[in-house]
Structures are given as structure tokens and as C-alpha cells.
Design a protein around this motif. Structure first.
Motif, PDB file in Angstrom:
ATOM      1  N   SER A  81       0.854  -1.185   0.000  1.00 41.31           N
ATOM      2  CA  SER A  81       0.000   0.000   0.000  1.00 41.31           C
ATOM      3  C   SER A  81       0.890   1.235   0.000  1.00 41.31           C
ATOM      4  CB  SER A  81      -0.920   0.000   1.237  1.00 41.31           C
ATOM      5  OG  SER A  81      -0.147   0.129   2.421  1.00 41.31           O
ATOM      6  N   ALA A  82       0.291   2.375   0.160  1.00 41.28           N
ATOM      7  CA  ALA A  82       1.061   3.621   0.082  1.00 41.28           C
ATOM      8  C   ALA A  82       2.068   3.756   1.216  1.00 41.28           C
ATOM      9  CB  ALA A  82       0.119   4.808   0.085  1.00 41.28           C
ATOM     10  N   SER A  83       1.842   3.079   2.336  1.00 45.34           N
ATOM     11  CA  SER A  83       2.721   3.278   3.493  1.00 45.34           C
ATOM     12  C   SER A  83       3.148   1.976   4.162  1.00 45.34           C
ATOM     13  CB  SER A  83       2.021   4.164   4.532  1.00 45.34           C
ATOM     14  OG  SER A  83       0.797   3.560   4.940  1.00 45.34           O
ATOM     15  N   SER A  84       2.881   0.843   3.537  1.00 51.37           N
ATOM     16  CA  SER A  84       3.252  -0.429   4.168  1.00 51.37           C
ATOM     17  C   SER A  84       3.398  -1.531   3.118  1.00 51.37           C
ATOM     18  CB  SER A  84       2.204  -0.843   5.209  1.00 51.37           C
ATOM     19  OG  SER A  84       0.967  -1.126   4.571  1.00 51.37           O
ATOM     20  N   PHE A  85       4.024  -2.610   3.517  1.00 52.35           N
ATOM     21  CA  PHE A  85       4.106  -3.794   2.663  1.00 52.35           C
ATOM     22  C   PHE A  85       4.086  -5.055   3.525  1.00 52.35           C
ATOM     23  CE2 PHE A  85       8.534  -2.565   3.487  1.00 52.35           C
ATOM     24  CZ  PHE A  85       9.101  -3.747   3.932  1.00 52.35           C
ATOM     25  N   ASP A  86       3.584  -6.098   2.936  1.00 52.40           N
ATOM     26  CA  ASP A  86       3.511  -7.389   3.614  1.00 52.40           C
ATOM     27  C   ASP A  86       3.638  -8.466   2.536  1.00 52.40           C
ATOM     28  OD1 ASP A  86       3.167  -9.468   5.300  1.00 52.40           O
ATOM     29  OD2 ASP A  86       1.284  -8.778   6.188  1.00 52.40           O
ATOM     30  N   MET A  87       4.706  -9.207   2.567  1.00 54.98           N
ATOM     31  CA  MET A  87       4.980 -10.195   1.517  1.00 54.98           C
ATOM     32  C   MET A  87       5.467 -11.497   2.138  1.00 54.98           C
ATOM     33  SD  MET A  87       7.484  -7.747  -0.720  1.00 54.98           S
ATOM     34  CE  MET A  87       7.095  -6.001  -0.880  1.00 54.98           C
ATOM     35  N   VAL A 139      14.193 -21.207   1.712  1.00 56.21           N
ATOM     36  CA  VAL A 139      13.631 -20.749   2.988  1.00 56.21           C
ATOM     37  C   VAL A 139      12.497 -19.776   2.679  1.00 56.21           C
ATOM     38  CG1 VAL A 139      15.774 -21.044   4.297  1.00 56.21           C
ATOM     39  CG2 VAL A 139      15.284 -18.840   3.219  1.00 56.21           C
ATOM     40  N   THR A 140      11.528 -19.741   3.566  1.00 58.17           N
ATOM     41  CA  THR A 140      10.390 -18.834   3.392  1.00 58.17           C
ATOM     42  C   THR A 140      10.463 -17.731   4.443  1.00 58.17           C
ATOM     43  OG1 THR A 140       9.025 -20.630   2.529  1.00 58.17           O
ATOM     44  CG2 THR A 140       7.878 -18.665   3.323  1.00 58.17           C
ATOM     45  N   ILE A 141      10.341 -16.484   3.974  1.00 56.86           N
ATOM     46  CA  ILE A 141      10.469 -15.330   4.861  1.00 56.86           C
ATOM     47  C   ILE A 141       9.241 -14.447   4.727  1.00 56.86           C
ATOM     48  CG2 ILE A 141      11.928 -13.372   5.542  1.00 56.86           C
ATOM     49  CD1 ILE A 141      13.365 -15.696   3.025  1.00 56.86           C
ATOM     50  N   ASN A 142       8.684 -14.050   5.851  1.00 59.00           N
ATOM     51  CA  ASN A 142       7.613 -13.061   5.858  1.00 59.00           C
ATOM     52  C   ASN A 142       8.236 -11.677   5.993  1.00 59.00           C
ATOM     53  OD1 ASN A 142       5.351 -14.857   5.726  1.00 59.00           O
ATOM     54  ND2 ASN A 142       5.692 -15.365   7.883  1.00 59.00           N
ATOM     55  N   LEU A 143       8.078 -10.865   4.954  1.00 64.05           N
ATOM     56  CA  LEU A 143       8.624  -9.509   4.963  1.00 64.05           C
ATOM     57  C   LEU A 143       7.502  -8.523   5.266  1.00 64.05           C
ATOM     58  CD1 LEU A 143      10.792  -9.747   1.716  1.00 64.05           C
ATOM     59  CD2 LEU A 143      11.554 -10.064   4.078  1.00 64.05           C
ATOM     60  N   SER A 144       7.694  -7.726   6.317  1.00 64.79           N
ATOM     61  CA  SER A 144       6.630  -6.809   6.725  1.00 64.79           C
ATOM     62  C   SER A 144       7.205  -5.496   7.221  1.00 64.79           C
ATOM     63  CB  SER A 144       5.787  -7.443   7.837  1.00 64.79           C
ATOM     64  OG  SER A 144       4.823  -6.522   8.298  1.00 64.79           O
ATOM     65  N   SER A 145       6.506  -4.404   6.918  1.00 62.55           N
ATOM     66  CA  SER A 145       6.915  -3.078   7.378  1.00 62.55           C
ATOM     67  C   SER A 145       6.259  -2.712   8.698  1.00 62.55           C
ATOM     68  CB  SER A 145       6.546  -2.024   6.316  1.00 62.55           C
ATOM     69  OG  SER A 145       5.140  -2.022   6.102  1.00 62.55           O
ATOM     70  N   THR A 146       5.627  -3.671   9.352  1.00 58.46           N
ATOM     71  CA  THR A 146       4.883  -3.398  10.583  1.00 58.46           C
ATOM     72  C   THR A 146       5.734  -2.733  11.649  1.00 58.46           C
ATOM     73  OG1 THR A 146       3.483  -5.323  10.168  1.00 58.46           O
ATOM     74  CG2 THR A 146       3.475  -4.436  12.396  1.00 58.46           C
ATOM     75  N   ASN A 147       6.964  -3.213  11.792  1.00 57.04           N
ATOM     76  CA  ASN A 147       7.828  -2.690  12.857  1.00 57.04           C
ATOM     77  C   ASN A 147       8.663  -1.489  12.432  1.00 57.04           C
ATOM     78  OD1 ASN A 147       6.977  -4.750  14.619  1.00 57.04           O
ATOM     79  ND2 ASN A 147       8.490  -6.172  13.769  1.00 57.04           N
ATOM     80  N   LEU A 148       8.443  -0.994  11.227  1.00 53.11           N
ATOM     81  CA  LEU A 148       9.202   0.170  10.770  1.00 53.11           C
ATOM     82  C   LEU A 148       8.667   1.436  11.424  1.00 53.11           C
ATOM     83  CD1 LEU A 148       9.611  -0.408   6.921  1.00 53.11           C
ATOM     84  CD2 LEU A 148      11.304  -0.778   8.719  1.00 53.11           C
ATOM     85  N   ASN A 151       8.655   6.335   8.054  1.00 51.33           N
ATOM     86  CA  ASN A 151       9.772   6.494   7.129  1.00 51.33           C
ATOM     87  C   ASN A 151       9.278   7.177   5.861  1.00 51.33           C
ATOM     88  OD1 ASN A 151      11.932   6.182   5.356  1.00 51.33           O
ATOM     89  ND2 ASN A 151      12.526   4.219   6.247  1.00 51.33           N
ATOM     90  N   SER A 152       9.773   8.382   5.640  1.00 54.23           N
ATOM     91  CA  SER A 152       9.333   9.140   4.481  1.00 54.23           C
ATOM     92  C   SER A 152       9.818   8.500   3.179  1.00 54.23           C
ATOM     93  CB  SER A 152       9.845  10.588   4.581  1.00 54.23           C
ATOM     94  OG  SER A 152      11.256  10.611   4.638  1.00 54.23           O
ATOM     95  N   GLU A 153      10.889   7.683   3.283  1.00 60.37           N
ATOM     96  CA  GLU A 153      11.437   7.081   2.080  1.00 60.37           C
ATOM     97  C   GLU A 153      10.553   5.953   1.556  1.00 60.37           C
ATOM     98  OE1 GLU A 153      16.146   7.234   2.021  1.00 60.37           O
ATOM     99  OE2 GLU A 153      15.412   6.380   3.913  1.00 60.37           O
ATOM    100  N   LEU A 154       9.735   5.372   2.388  1.00 57.31           N
ATOM    101  CA  LEU A 154       8.890   4.271   1.951  1.00 57.31           C
ATOM    102  C   LEU A 154       7.920   4.724   0.862  1.00 57.31           C
ATOM    103  CD1 LEU A 154       8.361   1.288   2.480  1.00 57.31           C
ATOM    104  CD2 LEU A 154       6.672   1.937   4.206  1.00 57.31           C
ATOM    105  N   GLY A 155       7.298   5.891   1.072  1.00 57.27           N
ATOM    106  CA  GLY A 155       6.369   6.408   0.075  1.00 57.27           C
ATOM    107  C   GLY A 155       7.069   6.710  -1.247  1.00 57.27           C
TER     108      GLY A 155
END
Length: 208
Positions: A81-87, A139-148, A151-155
Motif C-alpha cells: 500500500s502507500a505506506s506499508s508492505f507485507d509479503m 527458505v520462506t520469509i515473511n517480509l513486513s513493514s509493521t515494525n518500521l 519512514n518518508s522514504e517508503l512512500g
């Protein structure tokens, strides 16, 4: 009977030792030549053995540090989304062993970062990379911005369509040579990569 008078000019043959001396000289010379050849053969053999040992120690017995890399990856789930990711990423890893003996490494962890902040990790099970081969595993990894943090750079990264990631890991283990010699070797992973938000693919993967 009267003794036969010795005729003038006729002498009894005297024993000749020159032939015997020549034979002895030839025999000594042959023995000397044989000894010389034997010494040369021994010297050549020693030199050859030394060269073989040096080459063996510089190649077969030299322990090189294996390489641990992210080889490729695919995504099972991909939410941005505009301010987060979950993969959920399925990463294909490889431990390249260029030694003439197996590299047995212990359990470890691989960690992924977004601009220096941890966004996911996964367990790396212990295994063995056989000699002169690459051990491949997933290996399988859950990548999430939840704990970020905010961060202005994410947008701006989302707007550019590229999500920069990096991964680190460290393997500890031993290289076994000739079934008797064991040498401890630690392997560090440092990879950078980009996730294309449009295509859901990993690109520009570089490891060192």
C-alpha cells in the motif's frame, strides 16, 4: 740329447697386463656412470615429489572460504500500500563449496532489511555442502513493514516502483579434508536486491 739352441731373434712371449688394466678401468667407469645416473634419478625424484607436495598443499589441502548467497526468490503473497508492505517470499539460497572436502555448517538465521531496518528473518537449517559443489535449499520469509518507524522514504520508494532490500547471514562450520583434517570456516552473506512492485519480482541481486 743336446739341448736345442735358441734361435737368434726368437723370444719367449712376455705376459701382457695392459688388457687387464683397460678392463678394470672400463669397469670402474661403468660403475661411476651408474652411480651418477642413480644420484640424478634420486635427485629428480626428490624434486618431483617436492613439486607434487607443493601443488597438493596449494590446491587440494588449501582451505577456501565457501560462499553463501541468495540465488533467486519468488513471492507467494504480495501486498503493498502507500505506506506499508507485507509479503511472503520464497528465497532460494546456495552455499558454494570449492574445497576438496565437504563443508558442514550449523543452524543459522538469515535476516532481511529495508534501508537498514529489519523486516523479516528465517531459520537456516544445518546441512552439508559436498566437495566442489553447491548446496541449494529454500527458505520462506515473511517480509513486513509493521515494525518500521515512520519512514518518508517508503512512500517515495513505492512511487518509484522499487523496494530496496538487503540480506545478511553467517554460517559457522568445518571443512573436512582427507577424512582426517578439519578446518573451521565462517561464511558471511551480504546481499542487496530490489523488489519490483509492478512485476512482483526480485531484480538487481548482488552478493559479496
Amino acid at each position: 740329447m743336446a739341448d736345442r739352441e735358441q734361435q737368434p731373434g726368437h723370444h719367449m712371449p712376455e705376459p701382457n697386463n695392459y688388457g687387464r688394466v683397460d678392463e678394470e678401468a672400463q669397469s670402474k667407469e661403468l660403475k661411476r656412470q651408474k652411480r651418477k645416473k642413480l644420484i640424478l634419478y634420486i635427485a629428480a625424484f626428490v624434486v618431483f615429489q617436492t613439486i607434487v607436495i607443493v601443488i597438493f598443499s596449494l590446491t587440494v589441502m588449501k582451505v577456501k572460504t565457501p560462499k553463501f548467497r541468495v540465488r533467486a526468490a519468488s513471492f507467494e503473497t504480495f501486498s503493498v500500500s502507500a505506506s506499508s508492505f507485507d509479503m511472503r517470499m520464497n528465497a532460494r539460497l546456495g552455499v558454494k563449496n570449492t574445497n576438496f572436502g565437504p563443508y558442514k555448517f550449523d543452524n543459522s538465521t538469515i535476516t532481511f532489511f529495508y534501508r537498514g531496518a529489519e523486516v523479516g528473518n528465517a531459520f537456516v537449517p544445518k546441512a552439508t555442502a559436498k566437495f566442489l559443489s553447491t548446496k541449494r535449499f529454500n527458505v520462506t520469509i515473511n517480509l513486513s513493514s509493521t515494525n518500521l518507524l515512520t519512514n518518508s522514504e517508503l512512500g517515495s520508494d513505492f512511487n518509484s516502483g522499487i523496494l530496496p532490500l538487503s540480506s545478511t547471514s553467517r554460517l559457522t562450520g568445518k571443512v573436512e579434508l582427507m577424512l582426517v583434517m578439519k578446518k573451521k570456516k565462517a561464511v558471511n552473506m551480504n546481499c542487496t536486491m530490489e523488489v519490483s512492485i509492478a512485476t512482483h519480482q526480485l531484480q538487481n541481486l548482488k552478493c559479496k
